[in-house]
Scaffold this motif. Structure first.
Motif, PDB file in Angstrom:
ATOM      1  N   ILE B 108       0.854  -1.176   0.000  1.00 48.72           N
ATOM      2  CA  ILE B 108       0.000   0.000   0.000  1.00 48.72           C
ATOM      3  C   ILE B 108       0.892   1.229   0.000  1.00 48.72           C
ATOM      4  O   ILE B 108       1.819   1.323   0.800  1.00 48.72           O
ATOM      5  CB  ILE B 108      -0.923   0.005   1.226  1.00 48.72           C
ATOM      6  N   CYS B 113      -2.951   6.457   0.665  1.00 46.06           N
ATOM      7  CA  CYS B 113      -4.078   5.800   1.341  1.00 46.06           C
ATOM      8  C   CYS B 113      -4.926   6.809   2.106  1.00 46.06           C
ATOM      9  O   CYS B 113      -4.410   7.654   2.830  1.00 46.06           O
ATOM     10  CB  CYS B 113      -3.541   4.749   2.307  1.00 46.06           C
ATOM     11  N   ILE B 114      -6.246   6.703   1.904  1.00 48.27           N
ATOM     12  CA  ILE B 114      -7.147   7.632   2.569  1.00 48.27           C
ATOM     13  C   ILE B 114      -7.824   6.988   3.778  1.00 48.27           C
ATOM     14  O   ILE B 114      -8.642   7.607   4.444  1.00 48.27           O
ATOM     15  CB  ILE B 114      -8.226   8.156   1.602  1.00 48.27           C
ATOM     16  N   GLY B 115      -7.513   5.748   4.005  1.00 48.27           N
ATOM     17  CA  GLY B 115      -8.062   5.087   5.193  1.00 48.27           C
ATOM     18  C   GLY B 115      -9.533   4.765   5.084  1.00 48.27           C
ATOM     19  O   GLY B 115     -10.296   4.950   6.022  1.00 48.27           O
ATOM     20  N   CYS B 116      -9.934   4.250   3.918  1.00 46.66           N
ATOM     21  CA  CYS B 116     -11.358   3.985   3.729  1.00 46.66           C
ATOM     22  C   CYS B 116     -11.771   2.604   4.226  1.00 46.66           C
ATOM     23  O   CYS B 116     -12.933   2.249   4.164  1.00 46.66           O
ATOM     24  CB  CYS B 116     -11.719   4.134   2.257  1.00 46.66           C
ATOM     25  N   VAL B 117     -10.827   1.814   4.691  1.00 46.81           N
ATOM     26  CA  VAL B 117     -11.009   0.456   5.219  1.00 46.81           C
ATOM     27  C   VAL B 117     -11.622  -0.540   4.230  1.00 46.81           C
ATOM     28  O   VAL B 117     -11.940  -1.650   4.624  1.00 46.81           O
ATOM     29  CB  VAL B 117     -11.815   0.393   6.547  1.00 46.81           C
ATOM     30  N   CYS B 119     -10.168  -2.069   1.802  1.00 48.52           N
ATOM     31  CA  CYS B 119      -9.265  -3.185   1.526  1.00 48.52           C
ATOM     32  C   CYS B 119      -9.280  -4.182   2.677  1.00 48.52           C
ATOM     33  O   CYS B 119      -9.148  -5.378   2.471  1.00 48.52           O
ATOM     34  CB  CYS B 119      -7.854  -2.682   1.262  1.00 48.52           C
ATOM     35  N   HIS B 136      -3.164   2.635   6.023  1.00 48.89           N
ATOM     36  CA  HIS B 136      -3.223   1.179   6.112  1.00 48.89           C
ATOM     37  C   HIS B 136      -1.910   0.577   5.638  1.00 48.89           C
ATOM     38  O   HIS B 136      -1.183   1.190   4.868  1.00 48.89           O
ATOM     39  CB  HIS B 136      -4.342   0.647   5.212  1.00 48.89           C
ATOM     40  N   CYS B 153      -9.710  -0.628  -3.849  1.00 50.84           N
ATOM     41  CA  CYS B 153      -9.158   0.633  -3.357  1.00 50.84           C
ATOM     42  C   CYS B 153      -9.617   1.789  -4.238  1.00 50.84           C
ATOM     43  O   CYS B 153      -9.359   1.795  -5.436  1.00 50.84           O
ATOM     44  CB  CYS B 153      -7.631   0.573  -3.337  1.00 50.84           C
ATOM     45  N   VAL B 155      -8.591   4.795  -4.374  1.00 49.66           N
ATOM     46  CA  VAL B 155      -7.539   5.714  -4.834  1.00 49.66           C
ATOM     47  C   VAL B 155      -6.381   4.965  -5.504  1.00 49.66           C
ATOM     48  O   VAL B 155      -5.337   5.545  -5.772  1.00 49.66           O
ATOM     49  CB  VAL B 155      -7.008   6.586  -3.683  1.00 49.66           C
ATOM     50  N   CYS B 157      -4.157   2.809  -4.590  1.00 47.32           N
ATOM     51  CA  CYS B 157      -2.833   2.918  -3.992  1.00 47.32           C
ATOM     52  C   CYS B 157      -2.252   1.564  -3.616  1.00 47.32           C
ATOM     53  O   CYS B 157      -1.234   1.483  -2.967  1.00 47.32           O
ATOM     54  CB  CYS B 157      -2.854   3.854  -2.797  1.00 47.32           C
TER      55      CYS B 157
HETATM   56  S1  SF4 Z   1      -8.722   0.615   0.026  1.00 49.89           S
HETATM   57 FE1  SF4 Z   1      -6.989   1.928  -0.500  1.00 49.89          FE
HETATM   58  S2  SF4 Z   1      -7.456   3.934   0.375  1.00 49.89           S
HETATM   59 FE2  SF4 Z   1      -8.868   2.466   1.319  1.00 49.89          FE
HETATM   60  S3  SF4 Z   1      -7.838   1.904   3.230  1.00 49.89           S
HETATM   61 FE3  SF4 Z   1      -7.236   0.370   1.694  1.00 49.89          FE
HETATM   62  S4  SF4 Z   1      -5.338   1.181   0.819  1.00 49.89           S
HETATM   63 FE4  SF4 Z   1      -6.279   2.869   1.940  1.00 49.89          FE
END
Ligand code: SF4
Ligand code: SF4
Ligand code: SF4
Ligand code: SF4
Lengths: 699, 191
Positions: B108, B113-117, B119, B136, B153, B155, B157
């Motif tokens: 990652i 990463c925007i921390g959208c959880v 993933c 993350h 994800c 974004v 990433c």
């Molecule tokens: S899906 Fe992408 S943006 Fe969202 S928490 Fe996981 S790595 Fe971060």
């Protein structure tokens, strides 16, 4: 007397039948290669040579890299600690790194390792200032001898001592924790590989240190027997060691000159008669063997507090004019040492680390000397013998010191049947090279075994990883299941609580209608409406609760729980009442209609949430266009999109029906809906993935 | 005559009891066939077989509901093992083996990463660590390389990278390859 007679007799036979020499020692097989040892014995040990730069890899032969303590540009003194372990040293086998001389840290970069792979690893590069500014007694020893295994392990760890015979296993990890577990301590002075003479010279010059080091270890571990094995082709070393051991309990044994006498299990068998079983370590049998150089290093660490920063290295080979032994600083590039021995022609071929039997070619001649480098060999490349098919002559089998079946191992290795290779105990192969040496077909057998061993290692790692992945996946499924259950119980508890409240309220309302429903309410019709609505709701929720209970969709309400539970009861009551009131007020003053509306709104909300969950997958499919999406899922998506728009529009509806009088409430409800929506989408995503995965392939 | 009858009935009873006892004493829990298949599956839990994990695929196989060649990460090797266990015809793999052979793990980009959880929810083995609105990261040693977190994800990433070669996982080359390489030019020059 008898034995020596027999020995002499066998030696006579050996003149006509060379393999008769195999009767002279206890282990099976073995070979008698040309030794070339005199090459590097012609000169005394060379004085120290400080190269232009020293390269110190953070990672030694075995284990994990150490953690840096210095920066580029900093000045370091000799013996200063450069990298240390903060991790579990015993598990990670980390070895600290010390500065071999004083100077500046020029760079911290990836450099080629003296490893057959030629891989690079982070290394500290020191530019020596030739001043030899040293820190004395870095290890802070006070001259007291370590009494317990723990104490000596501590010193060995901080001194960064590893097995210097070749394997490079950190010595602190090799020593057992319990005192008295080791009854016999063995000193390996066999040095059976051709060309190498560093241990020989070490025994000649530092016999006292070796013997004292061994006695220190034996005392700390509570071992009462001390045996030292030296091959018969080193008379001067034997002489020196016998003198040094005269007043100690160390017994010096002269052993036959045969390759691989210096193998740990072979020498143990020769000295004690015990053959170490294939699934055990010698330590399990109460035997511990270390190399002479290791004992000398231990002595220096315990008495002078010196870390291991230099070692005796043999620089030899047929390509060198004047081979020698040198006390080389750890980190000295191979090429510097090889060039100091006057190469006959310029060295443009790869140097070999170790002896001709077990050594390997380094990929870059600038690789540094490490703690396990006992020999740098410059042998000009010979024409490679053409490999012929195996003729099943059985020579290799007769030569194998471990009693393996090299021809069978080869057969399965080359056909990549690694499970069979493993069954033939390839793990016990010490890669001594005896089999390749005797093979008349010039098959590079050891290369095949090394390849097979690394393949088997990978296979094992994969199996282990798969097992872990399986466990983790199962745990995850169990966790999801558990969370669902917990949510349901929480929801149920909350519902019960609400029901009870409503019942209470109703009971109270019977007594004093006005006072029960709080100061927030102004108009009595609204209050009445609210009450009626509440009653309806209670009834309704009772009716649906069983249904909800069994369905995962019930998580739609769960986000509310934490919010509401955190609020003081009075406030919650007020909000509830306000909500009901506003619902009623927003539509009509007629309690009946209001109640109906409220019930409908509630039902709508529920239905909507449910719908949302069902319809949500398309969101996801849209998000993941390059997934393994099949035609079916595309159709699904297309069919479902209108629904989604519907759903997202109608999500607003409940909010719109609310009156603006309770803005705060609306906001909260909004939040809850938002939460709800997100949760629902996520839950649906999960399910959708499962569903999406399922249908098409089954037919 | 009577003696023979008695002896045989006695024997029949004895063996019947023995078998009955053995059936209870050495009972195997669960579906042995499905477990056996599950053991040879790579446990990547990637869902490429069309089932939500390796175990469900193994279940389907044991019931004869699925083809033997669906596990992409396992490749031909696993397909053959499965067909051996189930006693069914081996089938060509649909997907080419080559590009699945290199083990990759997810990385990652922690700056993006925007921390959208999202993933975290996608990962079948809980190998992603993080919390809402926080960065993350992937626990490399637990990542099975299933690719499931990459598409979710928002974004973009997450990327799959091949495992790094270190001295720990480096493999000695196959001498057979070297031998072939050494022989081939010789033959060429002779001709
Ligand atoms: S899906 Fe992408 S943006 Fe969202 S928490 Fe996981 S790595 Fe971060
Ligand atoms: S390399 Fe292995 S198989 Fe060959 S002789 Fe040595 S121990 Fe035996
Ligand atoms: S020595 Fe060589 S030719 Fe003889 S059996 Fe062993 S592998 Fe075959
Ligand atoms: S395709 Fe993926 S989920 Fe299916 S069996 Fe293979 S590794 Fe397991």
């Amino acid at each position: 007397m008898n034995t020596s007679l027999a020995q002499r007799f066998i030696q006579k036979i050996a003149l006509v039948y060379p393999t008769a020499k195999r009767w002279l020692y206890r282990f099976h097989g073995g070979v008698f290669p040309p030794y070339h040892k005199s090459l590097s014995l012609r000169q005394p040990i060379r004085p120290q040579l400080i190269p232009d730069r020293l390269i110190l890899p953070l990672q030694q032969q075995v284990g994990q890299p150490a953690e840096l303590l210095v920066e580029v540009g900093s000045y370091v003194k000799k013996n200063q600690l450069l990298a240390q372990s903060h991790k579990d040293a015993n598990k990670d086998l980390v070895v600290p790194v010390h500065a071999p001389t004083s100077g500046f840290v020029e760079a911290i970069e990836a450099y080629s390792l003296p490893h057959a792979s030629g891989l690079k690893a982070m290394s500290i590069v020191i530019k020596p200032d030739h001043k030899e500014n040293a820190i004395d007694n870095v290890l802070n020893v006070n001259g007291a001898l370590p009494e317990t295994p723990q104490a000596i392990k501590e010193i060995l760890f901080h001194a960064g001592i590893v097995g210097m015979g070749g394997a490079g296993f950190p010595s602190y990890a090799k020593l057992p924790k319990e005192k008295g577990k080791i009854h016999t301590l063995l000193i390996n002075g066999a040095e059976c590989e051709p060309f190498i003479t560093c241990d020989d010279l070490l025994m000649q010059t530092k016999a006292h240190e070796i013997i004292q080091g061994a006695v220190i270890v034996a005392d700390a571990l509570g071992a009462d027997k001390l045996l030292c094995g030296i091959e018969s082709n080193k008379p001067e070393a034997i002489q020196a060691m016998q003198t040094a051991a005269a007043k100690t309990r160390v017994e010096i044994h002269i052993v036959q000159t045969v390759y691989p006498m210096g193998g740990q299990k072979q020498l143990i068998q020769e000295l004690t008669g015990i053959e170490v079983p294939h699934n055990l370590h010698s330590v399990d049998l109460g035997l511990l063997m270390m190399n002479v150089a290791t004992y000398a290093a231990i002595y220096r660490a315990v008495t002078f507090g010196e870390p291991l920063t230099s070692r005796l290295v043999t620089v030899s080979g047929l390509g060198l004019e004047s081979p020698f032994n040198i006390q080389a600083l750890i980190g000295t590039p191979f090429a510097v040492l090889a060039n100091a021995a006057q190469p006959k022609v310029e060295i443009d071929y790869p140097l070999v680390m170790g002896g001709p039997m077990m050594g390997f070619q380094v990929q870059d001649n600038q690789v540094p000397v490490i703690k396990t480098t006992n020999c740098i060999l410059a042998n000009p490349p010979e024409p490679i013998e053409m490999q012929m098919p195996c003729i099943r002559c059985g020579e290799c089998m007769d030569a194998c010191p471990v009693n393996l079946l090299p021809q069978q191992l080869y057969w399965y290795s080359q056909s990549h049947e690694f499970d069979k290779v493993e069954k033939l105990n390839i793990a016990d192969c010490i890669e001594c090279g005896c089999c390749s040496y005797v093979c008349p077909s010039h098959i590079p057998l050891v290369q095949y075994y090394r390849h097979a061993k690394s393949e088997i290692k990978v296979i094992h790692a994969e199996v282990k990883a798969a097992e872990i992945a399986k466990q983790r996946h199962e745990f995850r499924l169990a966790r999801i299941e558990r969370e669902k259950l917990e949510r349901e119980t929480r929801l149920q508890a909350k519902k019960d609580a609400v029901k009870k409240q409503v019942a209470d309220k109703l009971a109270q309302a019977g007594d004093s209608p006005e006072s029960a429903v709080a100061p927030t309410q102004k108009s009595s019709p609204a209050v009445l409406a609210a009450r009626a609505a509440a009653a309806r709701r209670a009834a309704k929720s009772k009716a649906t609760s069983t249904k909800d209970h069994n369905e995962p969709e019930s998580d739609q309400l769960s986000p509310k729980t934490p919010v509401q539970e955190k609020m003081p009861t009075a406030r919650r009551k007020a909000i509830e009442a306000a909500q009901k009131a506003s619902e009623a007020a927003g539509t009509e003053k007629n309690p009946k209609t209001a109640a109906k509306n409220a019930a409908m709104a509630a039902a709508k909300k529920r239905a909507l949430a449910k719908k949302q969950e069902v319809d949500a997958p398309p969101f996801e499919s849209n998000d993941r266009p390059n997934e393994t999406s099949t035609a079916t899922s595309t159709e699904q998506r297309a069919a479902n999109i209108p629904d989604v728009t519907d759903a997202s529009q109608s999500t607003q509806t409940p909010d719109l029906t609310l009156d603006s009088t309770s803005e705060k409430l609306t906001k909260e409800v909004d939040d809850v809906t938002q939460n709800k929506r997100q949760k629902a989408i996520e839950a649906a995503r999960k399910r959708a993935r499962e569903r999406q995965a399922k249908p098409p392939e089954t037919n | 005559m009577i003696e023979a009858l008695i002896i045989f009935i006695g024997l029949a009873l004895l063996f019947g009891l023995l078998l009955g006892y053995a059936a209870i004493r050495f009972k195997i829990e669960g579906n042995p066939l499905s477990n056996q298949i599950d053991n040879v599956l790579p446990q990547t839990q990637c869902g490429q077989c069309g089932y939500p994990g390796c175990k469900p695929y193994a279940d389907a196989l044991s019931k004869g509901e699925a083809e033997v060649n669906l596990c992409v990460p396992g490749g031909t090797e696993v397909m053959i093992l499965i067909s051996e266990i189930t006693g069914r015809e081996p089938k060509e793999m649909n997907a080419p083996d080559e590009d699945t052979q290199i083990k990759t793990t997810a990385f990652i980009d922690e700056d993006i990463c925007i921390g959208c959880v999202l993933c975290i929810k996608a990962c079948p083995v809980d190998a992603i660590l993080g919390a809402t609105k926080l960065m993350h990261t992937v626990i490399q040693s637990e990542c099975t390389g299933c690719d499931l977190c990459v598409p979710v994800c928002p974004v973009d990433c997450i990327e799959m990278r091949p495992a790094e070669t270190t001295t720990v996982n480096w493999q000695w080359p196959d001498p057979a390859d070297a031998a072939i390489a050494a022989i081939t030019p010789d033959q060429g020059s002779e001709k």
